[in-house]
Design an enzyme around this catalytic site. Sequence first.
Site, PDB file in Angstrom:
ATOM      1  N   CYS A  84     -40.077 -22.826 -38.309  1.00 44.62           N
ATOM      2  CA  CYS A  84     -41.177 -23.282 -37.459  1.00 44.62           C
ATOM      3  C   CYS A  84     -40.627 -23.949 -36.203  1.00 44.62           C
ATOM      4  CB  CYS A  84     -42.076 -24.257 -38.211  1.00 44.62           C
ATOM      5  SG  CYS A  84     -41.255 -25.814 -38.629  1.00 44.62           S
ATOM      6  N   CYS A  87     -38.401 -26.902 -36.592  1.00 46.39           N
ATOM      7  CA  CYS A  87     -37.023 -26.575 -36.993  1.00 46.39           C
ATOM      8  C   CYS A  87     -36.140 -26.397 -35.759  1.00 46.39           C
ATOM      9  CB  CYS A  87     -36.990 -25.293 -37.825  1.00 46.39           C
ATOM     10  SG  CYS A  87     -37.816 -25.395 -39.421  1.00 46.39           S
ATOM     11  N   ASP A 510     -35.522  -7.692   3.355  1.00 45.93           N
ATOM     12  CA  ASP A 510     -34.515  -7.156   4.257  1.00 45.93           C
ATOM     13  C   ASP A 510     -34.963  -5.735   4.608  1.00 45.93           C
ATOM     14  OD1 ASP A 510     -32.006  -6.715   5.549  1.00 45.93           O
ATOM     15  OD2 ASP A 510     -31.315  -5.676   3.745  1.00 45.93           O
ATOM     16  N   SER A 546     -13.787   8.090  10.604  1.00 46.87           N
ATOM     17  CA  SER A 546     -14.450   6.780  10.654  1.00 46.87           C
ATOM     18  C   SER A 546     -15.202   6.523   9.352  1.00 46.87           C
ATOM     19  CB  SER A 546     -15.433   6.734  11.828  1.00 46.87           C
ATOM     20  OG  SER A 546     -16.211   5.554  11.773  1.00 46.87           O
ATOM     21  N   HIS A 548     -17.816   4.392   9.392  1.00 44.57           N
ATOM     22  CA  HIS A 548     -19.123   3.890   9.809  1.00 44.57           C
ATOM     23  C   HIS A 548     -20.234   4.737   9.169  1.00 44.57           C
ATOM     24  CE1 HIS A 548     -22.472   2.699  12.394  1.00 44.57           C
ATOM     25  NE2 HIS A 548     -21.730   1.659  12.749  1.00 44.57           N
ATOM     26  N   GLY A 576     -18.209   3.897  20.452  1.00 46.26           N
ATOM     27  CA  GLY A 576     -18.128   5.180  19.780  1.00 46.26           C
ATOM     28  C   GLY A 576     -16.706   5.581  19.485  1.00 46.26           C
ATOM     29  N   LEU A 587     -15.668  13.049  23.258  1.00 43.41           N
ATOM     30  CA  LEU A 587     -16.257  11.712  23.134  1.00 43.41           C
ATOM     31  C   LEU A 587     -17.530  11.811  22.299  1.00 43.41           C
ATOM     32  CD1 LEU A 587     -16.029  10.604  26.887  1.00 43.41           C
ATOM     33  CD2 LEU A 587     -14.453   9.969  25.060  1.00 43.41           C
ATOM     34  N   ASP A 708     -30.279  -6.761  -0.589  1.00 45.77           N
ATOM     35  CA  ASP A 708     -29.308  -5.959  -1.330  1.00 45.77           C
ATOM     36  C   ASP A 708     -28.420  -6.785  -2.244  1.00 45.77           C
ATOM     37  OD1 ASP A 708     -27.471  -7.164   0.320  1.00 45.77           O
ATOM     38  OD2 ASP A 708     -27.073  -5.405   1.543  1.00 45.77           O
ATOM     39  N   ASP A 712     -27.192 -10.669   1.729  1.00 46.62           N
ATOM     40  CA  ASP A 712     -28.416 -11.461   1.754  1.00 46.62           C
ATOM     41  C   ASP A 712     -28.376 -12.610   0.744  1.00 46.62           C
ATOM     42  OD1 ASP A 712     -29.845  -9.968   3.736  1.00 46.62           O
ATOM     43  OD2 ASP A 712     -30.131  -8.395   2.266  1.00 46.62           O
TER      44      ASP A 712
END
Length: 827
Positions: A84, A87, A510, A546, A548, A576, A587, A708, A712
Site C-alpha cells: 500500500c 508501505c 527553432d 565542401s 556545407h 562561396g 566559381l 534540435d 538550442d
Amino acid sequence: MAKLKDMDVPIEGMHCASCVLSVNKTFEREDGVEAVDADLASNKLHITVNPKKMSYDEMESIVKNLGFELHSDEVTLRIDGMHCASCTMNVENFLIRLDGIFDVKADLTSGTAIVRYDKSKVTIDDMEKVIKNLGFELLGIDGQTEIDEEELYRQDLKSKRNRIIVGLFFSAILMILMYSMWDPLMGLTHQIHQSTGIDISSMGLLSLIVSIFPFLYVSLPILKAGINGLLHKNLNMDVMYSMGIIVAYGSSILGTFGIVLDHSFMFYESSVMLPSFLMIGRYLEARAKKKTSDSIRELIGLQPTVATMVELDENNEVISQKEVQIAEINLEDKLLVKPGDKIPVDGKVVGGESYVDESMINGEPIPKVKKDGEEVFAGTINQDGVLIISALKIGSETVLSNIIRLVEKAQSSRPPVQKFANTIVTYFIPVILTIAIIVFCIWYFILGATLLFSLTCLISILVVACPCALGLATPTAVTVGVGRAAEFGILIKNGDTLENAGQIDVAAFDKTGTITEGKPEVDDVIAYGIDENELITLAASVEQNSNHPIAKAIVRKAGGLELLNTVDFENVTGKGIKAEIDGKTVLAGNKALMQSNDVEISEDILSTFDDLENQSKTIILLAVDDAVCGILSLSDKVKPNSKRTIEELHKMDIETYMLTGDNESTALSVAGDVGIDNVEAGILPENKLDIVHNIQSNGTKKVLFTGDGINDAPALTQADIGVAMGNGTDIAMESGDIVVMEGDLENVVAAVQFSQKVMRRIKENIFWAFAYNSILIPVAAGVLYPTFGIMFRPEFAGLAMALSSVTVISLSLLLKRYVPPIKRAKN
C-alpha cells in the site's frame, strides 16, 4: 516539524571562488534550505535541507541551471512485501535517514525503490537492514540479480488464488451451518455446562473447529505483515487489516466461551470471509498492476537475444555465417538479418534491400525502405528482404536501450500532484484509527448501542478505509501514460514534465530542422549557354570538397552524374567556392563572390536572381572563366505537418513563436506558410535563452521550446518544457524534457495532449479514491443505521476496500487505448 537532512553531495564544474559564491547565494534564497556551504577544495556541496520543502530533484535542477552538475550513484532495489501507499512512504522515509542517501523513490506499481546515494558512505547491506527492519524483503538489485519476474508473479497469483478458494469454501460452510441450525455438539456443550458450569456455545464451538485452520491459512500473509509492521513500529494498512481480523476472530472465540462477551458475538464466517475478500482485492490488484507496466516489458521484449554473424569476401558475398549471442557482437561486425527477424543492433546497411517496420521507434505504422548506406535500429523488424548490416551501436548504446532507460526513469518519477496524495497518506492511518475508536465510544458509551454493534462498526471502519487507492492513483497513471506515449515516439522524461506540458501558454520553435526539414534541396536549375546536366556537373564537382549543407544538396542533385576532378580548391568564407576544372576557373557562390572576381552579371540574370531571392530561396551563381553560366536556387522545405501542428496549437489557445538565426525575409516567409504568430529572426543560439526568458514574463506564462537539442540547449533549459527533436540516429537524449523521435512535429502537440489526458486521469483517480473513503467510512460508522437500518458488515467492507484499488488501476489501464486527438484526426 520535519526532520532536517544533512547531505554532502559531490558537485562538478566549480572552478573558482565566484562559482562557490554563486551556488551558496542561490541556495540561501531557497525555501527549505537551512544551511549551505559549497566547498571548492573537495568539490562537495554541504547542505542541510527540509526534505518536505526541498527535494533532491529540485536541488539538482538549481545546480544544473547554474551550469554545474550534482553527482550521485544510483541503484534500483527490488523489494517484496510493499502492498500500500504507506508501505512505500515508510521505505522512503526510513532509507532517506541513512547518511549518504540523497533521494529515494519507492514505486508500489513495480515493487522497486530507486536510490541515489554516495557509495563511499552507505552500502547496499545498510539499505537491506533498513528494508528488513520495516518487514519487507530485498530481492536484489535490478539488472544485477537474475530475478524470474514471471515465475514470482505466477507463484504469487497461485498462492492468492488458493487462499481465496479455501476462504470462500469454508465461509460458505460456516454460513450453511449458521442458517441450517444443525448443531451436533449441543450434547457435548450441555454436559460441559452441567459438570463445570461453563456455558459454551455449541454452534460457536463447531464454527471454531471448522474455521481455525482455514482462518490461519487465509489470514497468514496479512497477519504476518501486520505483526512485522508493529514490531518495527511501521504503521501500515496490514496493521489495520490485522486489527480488524483479530478483533473479529478474537471476539468470536471470547463469545463462544462466554468470556467477557456473550454468545451473540459470532463473527466466524465474517472472520474467514474478510481476509478472503482482502485477498481477492490483492489478487485483482496484482494482475492489474502487472498490466500497467506491460509497455516497458514489451519494449524490453523487442530486444533480440541472438544474431547471425557473417563473413564477407571482397565482393560483399557471404562466405560463412554463424549464430551468436547479442553480447558477443562487436562494432563493425557484419550481421545477416532475414525477413521477419528483429534487427539485433543499431547499424548501417551494407548489402541487400528491404522494408523495415520502425513503429516501435517512431510510432509510425508505415514501414521504411532500407538499402545501402541507410541506418537501422535494434528491435525493429525486417519485413521482406535480406539485409546485411554493419554494427554501429551495440548493447546499452542502441536507440532502443536509450528509450527503455528513459521510459523506466519517467515511470518511476512523480508529478508534483503526488505530493498532495503523499501528504494525505502520511496522516491517513492515525486519523482512521482515531475515527474508529471515537465511533466505537460514541455508539457504545453515548448512544447506548450494543457492544456487538459498536464492535462491528469499529471493525468495518478499520477494514474499509484504505490509502492504497490514493497511493496507486498517480503512479499507475504515470506508468501507463508514459509507456503509451513511448509507443507514439514521444519520450517524456519525468513527472514534472508530464504535469506541466499540458499547462503551457506559449510554444516557441527553432526553424531549421524543426519547422523545416533542415536539409536544403535544389529547386531551380537555370542554365545560360550550356546544358542543365553540364551545369549541375560543374557545380557538384566544385562543391564535392565542401561539407556545407548547401554543397551537399548540390552534390545530391547530381545523382548518378560523373563528377570532374578539381584542382586549386579554395573555400572563400562567406562568399562561396573557387576551383579549377580542366584548366578553367569555376566559381560557385553569391553575388559578392562574382564581384570580388570581376565577373559581370547581366540585367536579365540579376532580375532572375532577385525574383528567386524574393521567394526566400538561397541562390548560387555559377561562373566559368569570368562568365555566369547558370543559377541554382535552394530552399529548406517546410515539413508537411508543420502547418497542421501550428493550427492545432492555436485551437488549444497556445500562442506560437519562431526563433531563428536565418534572415528576416526567409523567417517571415516560413512563418507565413505555417501560420506562426510571432517571429524573432537573425538571432544567435545564446540569444534564444533571453527571448524565452522574456516570453515567460516573470513566471506568468509557461513556455514550451522545441529545437534540435544541440545548439538550442540554452533555450531548452530555460523553457518550462524543452522538446528535443530526435532523428532516430543521433538523438539528443540529454537535451530537453521531452524527446520526439524521428522529428515528427505533430508529436509536440501529441505530447501536450498526453500530458492533459494523464493529468485528468490522475485527478479522476484521486477523486474516486477519496469518494470511496468519504462515502464508505461514514456508512461503516453506522450513520445510515438509525434511519434506514443499513449496517456495513466487515466482510463487505473488505470487498469494497479491495474494489477501490481495482477501480483506480482499471481507470489507469484505459490509457493504454488512448490516441491523441491530433493522431486520430490524421488517421
